[in-house]
Design a protein around this motif. Sequence first.
Motif, PDB file in Angstrom:
ATOM      1  N   ASN A 166      24.580 -80.084  14.959  1.00 50.04           N
ATOM      2  CA  ASN A 166      25.577 -79.967  13.910  1.00 50.04           C
ATOM      3  C   ASN A 166      26.618 -78.945  14.353  1.00 50.04           C
ATOM      4  O   ASN A 166      26.289 -77.808  14.662  1.00 50.04           O
ATOM      5  CB  ASN A 166      24.909 -79.523  12.608  1.00 50.04           C
ATOM      6  CG  ASN A 166      25.845 -79.585  11.433  1.00 50.04           C
ATOM      7  OD1 ASN A 166      27.029 -79.832  11.584  1.00 50.04           O
ATOM      8  ND2 ASN A 166      25.304 -79.358  10.260  1.00 50.04           N
ATOM      9  N   LEU A 167      27.883 -79.361  14.355  1.00 52.84           N
ATOM     10  CA  LEU A 167      28.974 -78.485  14.791  1.00 52.84           C
ATOM     11  C   LEU A 167      29.736 -77.865  13.623  1.00 52.84           C
ATOM     12  O   LEU A 167      30.701 -77.144  13.847  1.00 52.84           O
ATOM     13  CB  LEU A 167      29.961 -79.271  15.661  1.00 52.84           C
ATOM     14  CG  LEU A 167      29.451 -79.702  17.016  1.00 52.84           C
ATOM     15  CD1 LEU A 167      30.471 -80.584  17.699  1.00 52.84           C
ATOM     16  CD2 LEU A 167      29.131 -78.510  17.873  1.00 52.84           C
ATOM     17  N   LYS A 168      29.322 -78.134  12.407  1.00 51.30           N
ATOM     18  CA  LYS A 168      30.025 -77.606  11.245  1.00 51.30           C
ATOM     19  C   LYS A 168      30.003 -76.077  11.282  1.00 51.30           C
ATOM     20  O   LYS A 168      28.967 -75.472  11.533  1.00 51.30           O
ATOM     21  CB  LYS A 168      29.355 -78.110   9.962  1.00 51.30           C
ATOM     22  CG  LYS A 168      30.097 -77.744   8.708  1.00 51.30           C
ATOM     23  CD  LYS A 168      29.378 -78.277   7.490  1.00 51.30           C
ATOM     24  CE  LYS A 168      30.081 -77.820   6.236  1.00 51.30           C
ATOM     25  NZ  LYS A 168      29.254 -78.008   5.060  1.00 51.30           N
ATOM     26  N   ASP A 169      31.138 -75.452  11.048  1.00 47.60           N
ATOM     27  CA  ASP A 169      31.310 -73.991  11.029  1.00 47.60           C
ATOM     28  C   ASP A 169      31.088 -73.339  12.389  1.00 47.60           C
ATOM     29  O   ASP A 169      30.929 -72.127  12.464  1.00 47.60           O
ATOM     30  CB  ASP A 169      30.385 -73.333   9.994  1.00 47.60           C
ATOM     31  CG  ASP A 169      30.648 -73.815   8.580  1.00 47.60           C
ATOM     32  OD1 ASP A 169      31.809 -74.156   8.298  1.00 47.60           O
ATOM     33  OD2 ASP A 169      29.700 -73.846   7.785  1.00 47.60           O
ATOM     34  N   SER A 170      31.053 -74.093  13.473  1.00 43.12           N
ATOM     35  CA  SER A 170      30.862 -73.481  14.783  1.00 43.12           C
ATOM     36  C   SER A 170      32.219 -73.089  15.373  1.00 43.12           C
ATOM     37  O   SER A 170      33.254 -73.640  15.023  1.00 43.12           O
ATOM     38  CB  SER A 170      30.122 -74.430  15.717  1.00 43.12           C
ATOM     39  OG  SER A 170      30.862 -75.603  15.914  1.00 43.12           O
ATOM     40  N   GLY A 198      35.015 -62.370  30.067  1.00 44.05           N
ATOM     41  CA  GLY A 198      35.384 -63.449  30.980  1.00 44.05           C
ATOM     42  C   GLY A 198      34.483 -64.671  30.909  1.00 44.05           C
ATOM     43  O   GLY A 198      34.533 -65.520  31.795  1.00 44.05           O
ATOM     44  N   GLU A 199      33.644 -64.765  29.875  1.00 39.37           N
ATOM     45  CA  GLU A 199      32.777 -65.922  29.678  1.00 39.37           C
ATOM     46  C   GLU A 199      32.983 -66.450  28.263  1.00 39.37           C
ATOM     47  O   GLU A 199      33.322 -65.699  27.360  1.00 39.37           O
ATOM     48  CB  GLU A 199      31.308 -65.538  29.875  1.00 39.37           C
ATOM     49  CG  GLU A 199      30.984 -65.065  31.261  1.00 39.37           C
ATOM     50  CD  GLU A 199      29.537 -64.619  31.420  1.00 39.37           C
ATOM     51  OE1 GLU A 199      29.019 -64.746  32.520  1.00 39.37           O
ATOM     52  OE2 GLU A 199      28.940 -64.144  30.417  1.00 39.37           O
ATOM     53  N   ILE A 200      32.758 -67.744  28.083  1.00 40.19           N
ATOM     54  CA  ILE A 200      32.944 -68.359  26.763  1.00 40.19           C
ATOM     55  C   ILE A 200      31.583 -68.706  26.181  1.00 40.19           C
ATOM     56  O   ILE A 200      30.736 -69.285  26.875  1.00 40.19           O
ATOM     57  CB  ILE A 200      33.831 -69.613  26.854  1.00 40.19           C
ATOM     58  CG1 ILE A 200      35.213 -69.233  27.386  1.00 40.19           C
ATOM     59  CG2 ILE A 200      33.963 -70.277  25.494  1.00 40.19           C
ATOM     60  CD1 ILE A 200      36.185 -70.364  27.479  1.00 40.19           C
ATOM     61  N   PHE A 201      31.388 -68.348  24.926  1.00 40.98           N
ATOM     62  CA  PHE A 201      30.142 -68.617  24.219  1.00 40.98           C
ATOM     63  C   PHE A 201      30.442 -69.367  22.935  1.00 40.98           C
ATOM     64  O   PHE A 201      31.440 -69.098  22.273  1.00 40.98           O
ATOM     65  CB  PHE A 201      29.418 -67.310  23.879  1.00 40.98           C
ATOM     66  CG  PHE A 201      28.999 -66.527  25.081  1.00 40.98           C
ATOM     67  CD1 PHE A 201      27.780 -66.774  25.688  1.00 40.98           C
ATOM     68  CD2 PHE A 201      29.821 -65.563  25.624  1.00 40.98           C
ATOM     69  CE1 PHE A 201      27.383 -66.062  26.805  1.00 40.98           C
ATOM     70  CE2 PHE A 201      29.440 -64.847  26.744  1.00 40.98           C
ATOM     71  CZ  PHE A 201      28.222 -65.097  27.331  1.00 40.98           C
ATOM     72  N   VAL A 202      29.568 -70.297  22.573  1.00 37.62           N
ATOM     73  CA  VAL A 202      29.715 -71.021  21.312  1.00 37.62           C
ATOM     74  C   VAL A 202      28.727 -70.419  20.306  1.00 37.62           C
ATOM     75  O   VAL A 202      27.563 -70.191  20.612  1.00 37.62           O
ATOM     76  CB  VAL A 202      29.540 -72.558  21.494  1.00 37.62           C
ATOM     77  CG1 VAL A 202      28.146 -72.924  21.884  1.00 37.62           C
ATOM     78  CG2 VAL A 202      29.961 -73.312  20.264  1.00 37.62           C
ATOM     79  N   HIS A 203      29.243 -70.125  19.107  1.00 37.09           N
ATOM     80  CA  HIS A 203      28.467 -69.502  18.040  1.00 37.09           C
ATOM     81  C   HIS A 203      28.289 -70.490  16.888  1.00 37.09           C
ATOM     82  O   HIS A 203      29.129 -71.353  16.678  1.00 37.09           O
ATOM     83  CB  HIS A 203      29.201 -68.262  17.507  1.00 37.09           C
ATOM     84  CG  HIS A 203      29.366 -67.177  18.522  1.00 37.09           C
ATOM     85  ND1 HIS A 203      28.559 -66.071  18.549  1.00 37.09           N
ATOM     86  CD2 HIS A 203      30.232 -67.036  19.554  1.00 37.09           C
ATOM     87  CE1 HIS A 203      28.936 -65.286  19.537  1.00 37.09           C
ATOM     88  NE2 HIS A 203      29.954 -65.854  20.173  1.00 37.09           N
ATOM     89  N   GLN A 204      27.221 -70.336  16.128  1.00 38.72           N
ATOM     90  CA  GLN A 204      26.948 -71.108  14.911  1.00 38.72           C
ATOM     91  C   GLN A 204      26.804 -72.614  15.150  1.00 38.72           C
ATOM     92  O   GLN A 204      26.970 -73.399  14.230  1.00 38.72           O
ATOM     93  CB  GLN A 204      28.022 -70.859  13.847  1.00 38.72           C
ATOM     94  CG  GLN A 204      28.078 -69.445  13.341  1.00 38.72           C
ATOM     95  CD  GLN A 204      26.802 -69.050  12.628  1.00 38.72           C
ATOM     96  OE1 GLN A 204      26.305 -69.799  11.807  1.00 38.72           O
ATOM     97  NE2 GLN A 204      26.265 -67.890  12.955  1.00 38.72           N
ATOM     98  N   MET A 205      26.511 -73.019  16.373  1.00 35.55           N
ATOM     99  CA  MET A 205      26.229 -74.434  16.647  1.00 35.55           C
ATOM    100  C   MET A 205      24.743 -74.645  16.416  1.00 35.55           C
ATOM    101  O   MET A 205      23.916 -74.013  17.064  1.00 35.55           O
ATOM    102  CB  MET A 205      26.589 -74.785  18.083  1.00 35.55           C
ATOM    103  CG  MET A 205      26.291 -76.206  18.440  1.00 35.55           C
ATOM    104  SD  MET A 205      26.716 -76.482  20.157  1.00 35.55           S
ATOM    105  CE  MET A 205      25.785 -77.940  20.481  1.00 35.55           C
TER     106      MET A 205
END
Length: 152
Positions: free
Chosen positions: A45-49, A56-63
Amino acid sequence: MENTRNKIISENRKARHDYFIEDEYEAGMVLLGTEVKSLRLGRANLKDSYAKIKNGEIFVHQMHIGPCPFAYYGNHDPLRIRKLLLNRQEIKKLTSKVNEKGHSLIPLRVYFKNGKIKISIALAKGKRQYDKREAIKKRDENRDMERTRSER
């Protein structure tokens, strides 16, 4: 022969309603084994992510990736912060854009590509309430025009 078919696991439909999408990037994700099993079952679920750049790094939160029902031990945390894999030049470009006011990184979809799990993130700018109403009005007008064409 390679399989180039993309199977969408999860899509963030609300993102296109809430944001103006300016640019899209495809990234890989660092995942655990139980997360891959859950994604194969479509439990994401990607809602609210959202995505953030840190050191220098990318992180995905709330996924949210649901726990794997077949794992007896060592199951993952569903809302764990996950690292995204992008080229250094793309990360630099995104860093400069995100530092501008109003821009953010929003995940649009998670999908399989050639057996690998990929995530599509967008450089987006938030819509105001009147922009959303305008988009809804335009969509309704187009729907009415199509309906009158099909009745003739």
